[in-house]
Each structure stands twice: as C-alpha cells, then as structure tokens.
Design a protein around this motif. Structure first.
Motif, PDB file in Angstrom:
ATOM      1  N   LEU A  49      74.283  28.844  21.883  1.00  0.00           N
ATOM      2  CA  LEU A  49      73.324  29.551  22.398  1.00  0.00           C
ATOM      3  C   LEU A  49      72.087  29.802  21.273  1.00  0.00           C
ATOM      4  N   GLY A  50      72.177  28.806  20.592  1.00  0.00           N
ATOM      5  CA  GLY A  50      71.081  28.764  19.412  1.00  0.00           C
ATOM      6  C   GLY A  50      69.668  28.579  19.926  1.00  0.00           C
ATOM      7  N   ASP A  51      69.439  27.682  20.987  1.00  0.00           N
ATOM      8  CA  ASP A  51      68.247  27.447  21.512  1.00  0.00           C
ATOM      9  C   ASP A  51      67.820  28.505  22.616  1.00  0.00           C
TER      10      ASP A  51
ATOM     11  N   LEU B 214      65.935  41.463  32.780  1.00  0.00           N
ATOM     12  CA  LEU B 214      66.017  41.631  34.212  1.00  0.00           C
ATOM     13  C   LEU B 214      66.118  40.327  35.213  1.00  0.00           C
ATOM     14  N   ASN B 215      65.646  39.482  34.578  1.00  0.00           N
ATOM     15  CA  ASN B 215      65.589  38.150  35.326  1.00  0.00           C
ATOM     16  C   ASN B 215      66.670  37.218  34.711  1.00  0.00           C
ATOM     17  N   ARG B 216      67.246  37.631  33.885  1.00  0.00           N
ATOM     18  CA  ARG B 216      68.424  36.907  32.979  1.00  0.00           C
ATOM     19  C   ARG B 216      67.575  35.718  32.804  1.00  0.00           C
ATOM     20  N   ASP B 217      66.475  35.399  32.403  1.00  0.00           N
ATOM     21  CA  ASP B 217      65.576  34.281  31.937  1.00  0.00           C
ATOM     22  C   ASP B 217      65.478  34.198  30.501  1.00  0.00           C
ATOM     23  N   TYR B 218      66.474  33.494  29.803  1.00  0.00           N
ATOM     24  CA  TYR B 218      66.605  33.346  28.522  1.00  0.00           C
ATOM     25  C   TYR B 218      65.947  32.128  27.757  1.00  0.00           C
ATOM     26  N   THR B 219      65.064  31.420  28.481  1.00  0.00           N
ATOM     27  CA  THR B 219      64.295  30.565  27.952  1.00  0.00           C
ATOM     28  C   THR B 219      63.617  31.009  26.684  1.00  0.00           C
ATOM     29  N   ALA B 220      63.549  30.298  25.714  1.00  0.00           N
ATOM     30  CA  ALA B 220      63.252  30.931  24.108  1.00  0.00           C
ATOM     31  C   ALA B 220      61.910  31.084  24.369  1.00  0.00           C
ATOM     32  N   HIS B 221      61.393  32.436  23.846  1.00  0.00           N
ATOM     33  CA  HIS B 221      60.227  32.627  23.099  1.00  0.00           C
ATOM     34  C   HIS B 221      60.502  32.635  21.526  1.00  0.00           C
ATOM     35  N   PHE B 222      61.791  33.337  21.239  1.00  0.00           N
ATOM     36  CA  PHE B 222      61.986  33.549  20.107  1.00  0.00           C
ATOM     37  C   PHE B 222      63.585  33.239  19.933  1.00  0.00           C
ATOM     38  N   ASP B 223      63.907  32.076  19.455  1.00  0.00           N
ATOM     39  CA  ASP B 223      65.406  31.834  19.706  1.00  0.00           C
ATOM     40  C   ASP B 223      66.446  32.345  18.494  1.00  0.00           C
ATOM     41  N   VAL B 224      67.602  31.955  18.923  1.00  0.00           N
ATOM     42  CA  VAL B 224      68.632  32.819  18.312  1.00  0.00           C
ATOM     43  C   VAL B 224      68.827  32.089  16.884  1.00  0.00           C
ATOM     44  N   LYS B 225      68.644  30.651  16.970  1.00  0.00           N
ATOM     45  CA  LYS B 225      68.744  30.174  15.617  1.00  0.00           C
ATOM     46  C   LYS B 225      67.613  30.307  14.377  1.00  0.00           C
ATOM     47  N   THR B 226      66.349  30.942  15.071  1.00  0.00           N
ATOM     48  CA  THR B 226      65.458  31.143  14.346  1.00  0.00           C
ATOM     49  C   THR B 226      65.626  32.539  13.812  1.00  0.00           C
ATOM     50  N   LEU B 227      66.012  33.596  14.731  1.00  0.00           N
ATOM     51  CA  LEU B 227      66.405  34.925  14.139  1.00  0.00           C
ATOM     52  C   LEU B 227      67.267  34.833  13.164  1.00  0.00           C
ATOM     53  N   LEU B 228      68.343  34.052  13.175  1.00  0.00           N
ATOM     54  CA  LEU B 228      69.420  33.921  12.280  1.00  0.00           C
ATOM     55  C   LEU B 228      69.011  33.411  10.897  1.00  0.00           C
TER      56      LEU B 228
ATOM     57  N   LEU C  47      39.719  23.534  12.498  1.00  0.00           N
ATOM     58  CA  LEU C  47      40.872  24.086  11.571  1.00  0.00           C
ATOM     59  C   LEU C  47      41.850  22.817  11.904  1.00  0.00           C
ATOM     60  N   GLY C  48      42.621  22.861  10.758  1.00  0.00           N
ATOM     61  CA  GLY C  48      43.798  22.083  10.924  1.00  0.00           C
ATOM     62  C   GLY C  48      44.962  22.827  11.386  1.00  0.00           C
ATOM     63  N   PHE C  49      46.060  22.250  12.106  1.00  0.00           N
ATOM     64  CA  PHE C  49      47.159  22.956  12.542  1.00  0.00           C
ATOM     65  C   PHE C  49      48.354  22.147  12.615  1.00  0.00           C
ATOM     66  N   ILE C  50      49.463  22.677  11.884  1.00  0.00           N
ATOM     67  CA  ILE C  50      50.582  21.927  11.775  1.00  0.00           C
ATOM     68  C   ILE C  50      51.659  22.713  12.226  1.00  0.00           C
ATOM     69  N   GLY C  51      52.273  22.253  13.275  1.00  0.00           N
ATOM     70  CA  GLY C  51      53.566  23.092  13.749  1.00  0.00           C
ATOM     71  C   GLY C  51      53.250  23.482  15.375  1.00  0.00           C
ATOM     72  N   PHE C  52      53.427  22.452  16.135  1.00  0.00           N
ATOM     73  CA  PHE C  52      53.498  22.969  17.391  1.00  0.00           C
ATOM     74  C   PHE C  52      54.659  23.145  18.237  1.00  0.00           C
ATOM     75  N   GLY C  53      55.559  24.139  17.588  1.00  0.00           N
ATOM     76  CA  GLY C  53      56.609  24.873  18.283  1.00  0.00           C
ATOM     77  C   GLY C  53      56.382  25.660  19.102  1.00  0.00           C
ATOM     78  N   LYS C  54      57.183  26.764  19.462  1.00  0.00           N
ATOM     79  CA  LYS C  54      57.089  27.727  20.313  1.00  0.00           C
ATOM     80  C   LYS C  54      55.978  28.555  19.936  1.00  0.00           C
ATOM     81  N   LEU C  55      55.833  29.215  18.723  1.00  0.00           N
ATOM     82  CA  LEU C  55      54.789  30.074  18.543  1.00  0.00           C
ATOM     83  C   LEU C  55      53.466  29.161  18.103  1.00  0.00           C
ATOM     84  N   GLY C  56      53.551  28.150  17.242  1.00  0.00           N
ATOM     85  CA  GLY C  56      52.597  27.384  17.117  1.00  0.00           C
ATOM     86  C   GLY C  56      51.487  26.798  18.194  1.00  0.00           C
ATOM     87  N   SER C  57      52.329  26.553  19.274  1.00  0.00           N
ATOM     88  CA  SER C  57      51.676  26.109  20.456  1.00  0.00           C
ATOM     89  C   SER C  57      50.566  27.269  21.173  1.00  0.00           C
TER      90      SER C  57
END
Ligand SMILES: NC(=O)c1ccc[n+]([C@@H]2O[C@H](COP(=O)([O-])OP(=O)(O)OC[C@H]3O[C@@H](n4cnc5c(N)ncnc54)[C@H](OP(=O)(O)O)[C@@H]3O)[C@@H](O)[C@H]2O)c1
Length: 284
Positions: free
Chosen positions: A271-273, A222-236, A3-13
C-alpha cells in the motif's frame, strides 16, 4: 517572471499548476518525462543543467528525498557544475535533517545560493498557493526571494540557520502520521459501536478530533478514495528521518516508533503508493 522547476511528482505538479495560474513562465525537468506531458505551457528540457539555457536564475526543486536532490544537483548532468554561478536553488523537498546541511554547503561552495524551503500542506493547498513555507537561509537572501516563496504559500516562516526548517518539518509529519493513526482508531471504534462513518466523522469534527488532518482527509475517508495526495512511502521516509533525528538527540520515540512501524506494515502490504489516510481501512 521565469522559473526553473524540477520534480513533477504529486506535490510538484500541483505547485507548477499554481505557478502557471500566476502567468509565471516555467522551464521544467522531470526524470519521468511523461509526467510533464499535460503541462503544455512548460518549456521542457531533457537534462537538468539545460534549464539554465533558458535564462533562468532561480530553480525550484520538489524531489522525493535527499538522495534524489543530490543526484539532480551534483550528479551527471546535474544543475550545479563549474560554469554555473550566482544561481538560486529553492529546495521544497522534505530532506534528511543532516543531508540538507551538506546540500546547502555544497551549493554555496559552488558559488550559488540555497534556500531550504520544506512546505506544510498537500496537493490542494499547493494548487491554490496556500502552503506553509518553512524557509531557511540568511536574511538578505530571504528578503530578496520572499516574493517567490509567497507564490507557493500564504504563511512563510523564516529561520536564519540552515536545518531548523527541515527538523521542524519532520516533527510536523510525525504529528500528521500519528494523528491520522489516532483518527483511524476513533473512526473504526465508532463503527464498532454501531455508528455509520458519516456520523462518526461529524461527531469527531465537533469534538476532540477536529483538526487540519481530519478536515483534509475527510472526503477521502468517507469515499474510501485512497488515490494518493501524500503516499505511505513518502510519509514513511519522513518518519524514518524523524526517528534518526530523535535518536541523535537521545529523545524517546515511544509513540512515533509505533506509528512508524504501522505505516511500514502498510507499505509491506503493497500500500506504499496509496494515500496515508488509507490506514483507516487497512491492517486492523
Ligand atoms: N505530497 C504531499 O502532500 C507533500 C506535502 C509536503 C511535502 N511533500 C514533500 O515533497 C516531495 C515530493 O513529494 P510527492 O508527494 O510529490 O512525491 P512523488 O509524487 O513521489 O514525487 C517525487 C518526485 O521526485 C522525483 N525523483 C525521485 N527520485 C529521483 C531521482 N533519483 N532523480 C530524479 N528525480 C527523482 C520523481 O521523479 P519521477 O516522476 O521520475 O518518479 C518525482 O518527480 C517529498 O520530499 C515530500 O516529502 C509532499
């Protein structure tokens, strides 16, 4: 299968990680090449249209928005050109509800096929193939390529008409963003009356707060770990698409307008990221 795959961002990866677990051969392209570095098994190409050189018939897209999809498909060095025929594009991007119609028309007019396939779920379900796939395309196409969609998700909903899947995906994300904002208020209020965060979340889970959103975001909060799975700018981006859709349908946005502007304030505060669940510890 290749398969071809384009877009190795958070979800794509995360989706590619899952494909590799299924021994699918992946031919990949990403605008920022370094994001593909950790994927040793992926055959990497330096331009989108070069993916076809590896003999693939199906390319999966997971890009930021409709503008990026159009660039990758129809722009300079894009996937679609006069020589490319009878190929299949599976687009898992959350698109704009009108632009997705333009994109599907242009792909079909070029002599290729388009499966609209926005997904519900995030990085964790993407890694284990348990996303929910909302597929839009004619039935024969769906029947022929359902086995590929089922690599990504264990629940697949099919719509004959293009656009419905994207519109519903935008409704889903309005609920996602709104519910997270409600959880913020509940958690912060529980803390204000003297409960610790762990107790507050435990009580919410056993009451009206029990939800996919709380279960999905519990450990981050709980861990105050806000590294993005789905970031603020994409939700926006999705909330802005939703707002346009509501305006076009002359439907009130009393709750979602306010929620959208709360996330815009988060973005304005740099905080977009961050993961959108960071709303719990930000602003007020
Ligand atoms: N993350 C989630 O939990 C989740 C869940 C469901 C649906 N989605 C949807 O999935 C899509 C990707 O989300 P994500 O969270 O993975 O976002 P992300 O990490 O920001 O990834 C976005 C991808 O799009 C690429 N891109 C952006 N603009 C481009 C352009 N002009 N030309 C070529 N490539 C471009 C980026 O390339 P670079 O690496 O070069 O920036 C990256 O590969 C979005 O439509 C989102 O709404 C995400």
């Amino acid at each position: 299968m290749k398969l071809g795959f384009i877009g190795f961002g958070k979800l794509g990866s995360a989706m590619v990680e899952n494909l590799l677990k299924h021994d699918i051969k992946v031919v990949g392209w990403n605008r920022t090449k370094e994001k593909m570095d950790t994927f040793e098994q992926v055959i990497k190409k330096d331009l989108p249209f070069k993916i076809w050189e590896e003999g693939v018939d199906v390319v999966v897209l997971n890009l930021f928005d409709s503008k990026s999809v159009k660039e990758v498909l129809f722009g300079e060095n894009g996937l679609i050109n006069d020589q490319v025929k009878n190929k299949i594009i599976i687009d898992t991007t959350t698109n704009h509800y009108e632009e997705v119609l333009e994109i599907s028309d242009r792909v079909i007019e070029s002599g290729n096929e388009y499966i609209e396939a926005p997904v519900i779920g995030s990085v964790v379900p993407a890694k284990n193939g348990s996303l929910v796939v909302l597929a839009g395309c004619k039935k024969v196409l769906f029947d022929k390529y359902e086995h590929i969609l089922s690599l990504f998700g264990n629940k697949i909903f099919h719509f004959e008409e293009y656009g419905v899947a994207t519109k519903f995906k935008l409704i889903n994300n309005m609920v996602l963003g709104s519910f997270m904002a409600v959880l913020k208020e509940a958690i912060n209020m529980a803390e204000a009356i003297g409960l610790d965060r762990n107790t507050a979340i435990n009580l919410l889970e056993n009451g009206a707060g029990d939800s996919l959103v709380l279960r999905g975001k519990k450990s981050k909060v709980l861990n105050r770990d806000y590294t993005a799975h789905f970031d603020v700018k994409t939700l926006l981006k999705d909330l802005d698409y939703y707002y346009e859709m509501a305006k076009e349908n002359n439907y009130p946005t009393i709750i979602s307008s306010m929620i959208k502007e709360i996330y815009r304030a988060l973005e304005k505060n740099n905080l977009g990221d961050k993961d959108f669940s960071s709303i719990v510890d930000e602003l007020y």
